[in-house]
Design a protein around this motif. Sequence first.
Motif, PDB file in Angstrom:
ATOM      1  N   GLY A   1      61.416  24.125  -8.806  1.00  0.00           N
ATOM      2  CA  GLY A   1      61.917  24.277  -7.449  1.00  0.00           C
ATOM      3  C   GLY A   1      62.841  23.176  -6.998  1.00  0.00           C
ATOM      4  O   GLY A   1      63.387  23.233  -5.894  1.00  0.00           O
ATOM      5  N   ILE A   2      63.025  22.173  -7.837  1.00  0.00           N
ATOM      6  CA  ILE A   2      63.936  21.072  -7.505  1.00  0.00           C
ATOM      7  C   ILE A   2      65.382  21.537  -7.645  1.00  0.00           C
ATOM      8  O   ILE A   2      65.723  22.297  -8.553  1.00  0.00           O
ATOM      9  N   VAL A   3      66.231  21.090  -6.747  1.00  0.00           N
ATOM     10  CA  VAL A   3      67.672  21.294  -6.868  1.00  0.00           C
ATOM     11  C   VAL A   3      68.301  19.970  -7.276  1.00  0.00           C
ATOM     12  O   VAL A   3      68.052  18.936  -6.649  1.00  0.00           O
ATOM     13  N   ALA A   4      69.075  19.987  -8.341  1.00  0.00           N
ATOM     14  CA  ALA A   4      69.713  18.765  -8.841  1.00  0.00           C
ATOM     15  C   ALA A   4      71.216  18.981  -8.942  1.00  0.00           C
ATOM     16  O   ALA A   4      71.686  20.082  -9.225  1.00  0.00           O
ATOM     17  N   TRP A   5      71.953  17.892  -8.714  1.00  0.00           N
ATOM     18  CA  TRP A   5      73.409  17.937  -8.716  1.00  0.00           C
ATOM     19  C   TRP A   5      73.965  17.087  -9.860  1.00  0.00           C
ATOM     20  O   TRP A   5      73.417  16.037 -10.174  1.00  0.00           O
ATOM     21  N   GLY A   6      75.038  17.538 -10.469  1.00  0.00           N
ATOM     22  CA  GLY A   6      75.643  16.748 -11.536  1.00  0.00           C
ATOM     23  C   GLY A   6      76.753  17.498 -12.235  1.00  0.00           C
ATOM     24  O   GLY A   6      77.336  18.441 -11.692  1.00  0.00           O
ATOM     25  N   HIS A   7      77.017  17.086 -13.456  1.00  0.00           N
ATOM     26  CA  HIS A   7      78.097  17.674 -14.249  1.00  0.00           C
ATOM     27  C   HIS A   7      77.812  17.391 -15.710  1.00  0.00           C
ATOM     28  O   HIS A   7      77.051  16.477 -16.050  1.00  0.00           O
ATOM     29  N   SER A   8      78.417  18.172 -16.579  1.00  0.00           N
ATOM     30  CA  SER A   8      78.312  17.941 -18.011  1.00  0.00           C
ATOM     31  C   SER A   8      79.660  17.560 -18.579  1.00  0.00           C
ATOM     32  O   SER A   8      80.686  17.687 -17.912  1.00  0.00           O
ATOM     33  N   GLY A   9      79.652  17.080 -19.811  1.00  0.00           N
ATOM     34  CA  GLY A   9      80.900  16.644 -20.419  1.00  0.00           C
ATOM     35  C   GLY A   9      80.871  16.802 -21.926  1.00  0.00           C
ATOM     36  O   GLY A   9      79.818  16.677 -22.560  1.00  0.00           O
ATOM     37  N   GLY A  10      82.021  17.080 -22.502  1.00  0.00           N
ATOM     38  CA  GLY A  10      82.114  17.178 -23.953  1.00  0.00           C
ATOM     39  C   GLY A  10      83.518  16.876 -24.432  1.00  0.00           C
ATOM     40  O   GLY A  10      84.485  17.493 -23.975  1.00  0.00           O
ATOM     41  N   VAL A  11      83.644  15.904 -25.288  1.00  0.00           N
ATOM     42  CA  VAL A  11      84.906  15.550 -25.937  1.00  0.00           C
ATOM     43  C   VAL A  11      84.575  15.193 -27.379  1.00  0.00           C
ATOM     44  O   VAL A  11      83.401  15.091 -27.739  1.00  0.00           O
ATOM     45  N   PRO A  12      85.574  15.009 -28.239  1.00  0.00           N
ATOM     46  CA  PRO A  12      85.283  14.716 -29.637  1.00  0.00           C
ATOM     47  C   PRO A  12      84.243  13.607 -29.806  1.00  0.00           C
ATOM     48  O   PRO A  12      84.439  12.486 -29.374  1.00  0.00           O
ATOM     49  N   GLY A  13      83.118  13.948 -30.410  1.00  0.00           N
ATOM     50  CA  GLY A  13      82.084  12.976 -30.711  1.00  0.00           C
ATOM     51  C   GLY A  13      80.918  12.935 -29.759  1.00  0.00           C
ATOM     52  O   GLY A  13      79.875  12.341 -30.081  1.00  0.00           O
ATOM     53  N   TYR A  14      81.023  13.576 -28.576  1.00  0.00           N
ATOM     54  CA  TYR A  14      79.973  13.406 -27.568  1.00  0.00           C
ATOM     55  C   TYR A  14      79.764  14.657 -26.718  1.00  0.00           C
ATOM     56  O   TYR A  14      80.726  15.328 -26.317  1.00  0.00           O
ATOM     57  N   THR A  15      78.497  14.915 -26.408  1.00  0.00           N
ATOM     58  CA  THR A  15      78.104  15.906 -25.420  1.00  0.00           C
ATOM     59  C   THR A  15      77.156  15.206 -24.456  1.00  0.00           C
ATOM     60  O   THR A  15      76.242  14.483 -24.890  1.00  0.00           O
ATOM     61  N   SER A  16      77.352  15.404 -23.166  1.00  0.00           N
ATOM     62  CA  SER A  16      76.524  14.694 -22.190  1.00  0.00           C
ATOM     63  C   SER A  16      76.346  15.522 -20.929  1.00  0.00           C
ATOM     64  O   SER A  16      77.111  16.453 -20.667  1.00  0.00           O
ATOM     65  N   LYS A  17      75.326  15.158 -20.164  1.00  0.00           N
ATOM     66  CA  LYS A  17      75.119  15.794 -18.868  1.00  0.00           C
ATOM     67  C   LYS A  17      74.232  14.896 -18.018  1.00  0.00           C
ATOM     68  O   LYS A  17      73.291  14.280 -18.516  1.00  0.00           O
ATOM     69  N   THR A  18      74.540  14.834 -16.725  1.00  0.00           N
ATOM     70  CA  THR A  18      73.756  14.049 -15.773  1.00  0.00           C
ATOM     71  C   THR A  18      73.373  14.928 -14.602  1.00  0.00           C
ATOM     72  O   THR A  18      74.205  15.674 -14.083  1.00  0.00           O
ATOM     73  N   LEU A  19      72.111  14.828 -14.177  1.00  0.00           N
ATOM     74  CA  LEU A  19      71.632  15.528 -12.992  1.00  0.00           C
ATOM     75  C   LEU A  19      70.853  14.557 -12.112  1.00  0.00           C
ATOM     76  O   LEU A  19      70.055  13.761 -12.618  1.00  0.00           O
TER      77      LEU A  19
END
Length: 385
Positions: free
Chosen positions: A326-344
């Motif tokens: 039930g939690i609402v979280a805000w953030g974005h993800s990212g992907g470029v050569p060598g890395y995949t990431s996401k923050t919430l």
Amino acid sequence: MVIKRNSTKLSLVVGAVCATMLTLAAPAAHAGTAEDDHTATLAALKAFQASAGPGAAIHAGGPGQSWTLSAGTGTINSVRPIRPDEHFRIGSQTKTFTAVVLLQLVDEGKVSLDTPIADYLPGVVTGNGYDGTRITVRHLLQHTGGLAAFNPQVVIDKPVSNPDGTYALAELVRKGLSFAPVSAPGAGFTYSNTNYLILGMLVEKVTGQPVHETVTKRVIEPLGLSRTVFPAPGDRALPTPAVNGYHGLRVGSFYFWTPALTYDPSLFSSAGAMISTLKDVTAFYQALVAGKVVSAAGLAEMQKVREAEPGVSAGLGIHRNELSCGIVAWGHSGGVPGYTSKTLVAENGRHASVVTNALFQVNPPVGQLRELLDTALCEDTAQRS
């Protein structure tokens, strides 16, 4: 970015099969007492890493408390946990920084969200079916202007670089607009780097400064993000300490890795050029959600959303994620050569930031990443203490 809408995902390098092969045993997990305190998240991290890069880490916690878990390795052929203060390329999480600058300019009366982009950049968004008099700044921030998906590194007919190997925003935008519109302005959601490359041009037009300098002066420095960098064109170095990025291939229990290709950051610019750490990027989103980066009115505009995919809605440079608890979280993800990431980051102070040191076009671990973040943010009360 591992979710479907990210257009910065790259095709796997077929030659990776011939690259360095890691030991085929299951990778070990590394942490202090956090392993015992967060067993469910550790299990989810291991599941994610088993389908992701050579290593993966999560930096998470609640108000006034953070912890880090790592699985696998940050450097192949070694046992080196990924640490929360190590640099990596955050890819499309850069878009949130760019959006913040635009909302600051809105706060200052220098930009209007519902003004057509043609009023600020005449002659830029035009031709090939595009009409900049109908596409607003808000459309670009929310990926609703009908612009086609565009990854400047994987298109066959690549953008033309400057003589020094850097790329001009205008050239990247020209190439992005060479792909025909996919919908009328405001009619649908299509994630495209071109939106944020145009917004980078807008930032430069309004401020009179390169976009990397503006983001640094307006966001990075005021927040004290000492390990966050928006590199200038031509600066290809990854600051130390760093998580090493890889291209790779997984076939059953076998996996092969080769170092990620070097590229000039200006190729992604305001859409995906930045470098940060798990700690720093978490601090940025915490400050944003807490109303410390843009005005209350500006944050409210950023959090006006429309559905992008099940469970995720797109605002202006930030995404709304509805979690199982039930939690609402805000953030974005990212992907470029060598890395995949996401923050919430949730409004109740819960936060989680994930990185793995590879990027996948084939079988990206979308579900495992979602489950990992959900587990970390929804831990029971006993685990939070």
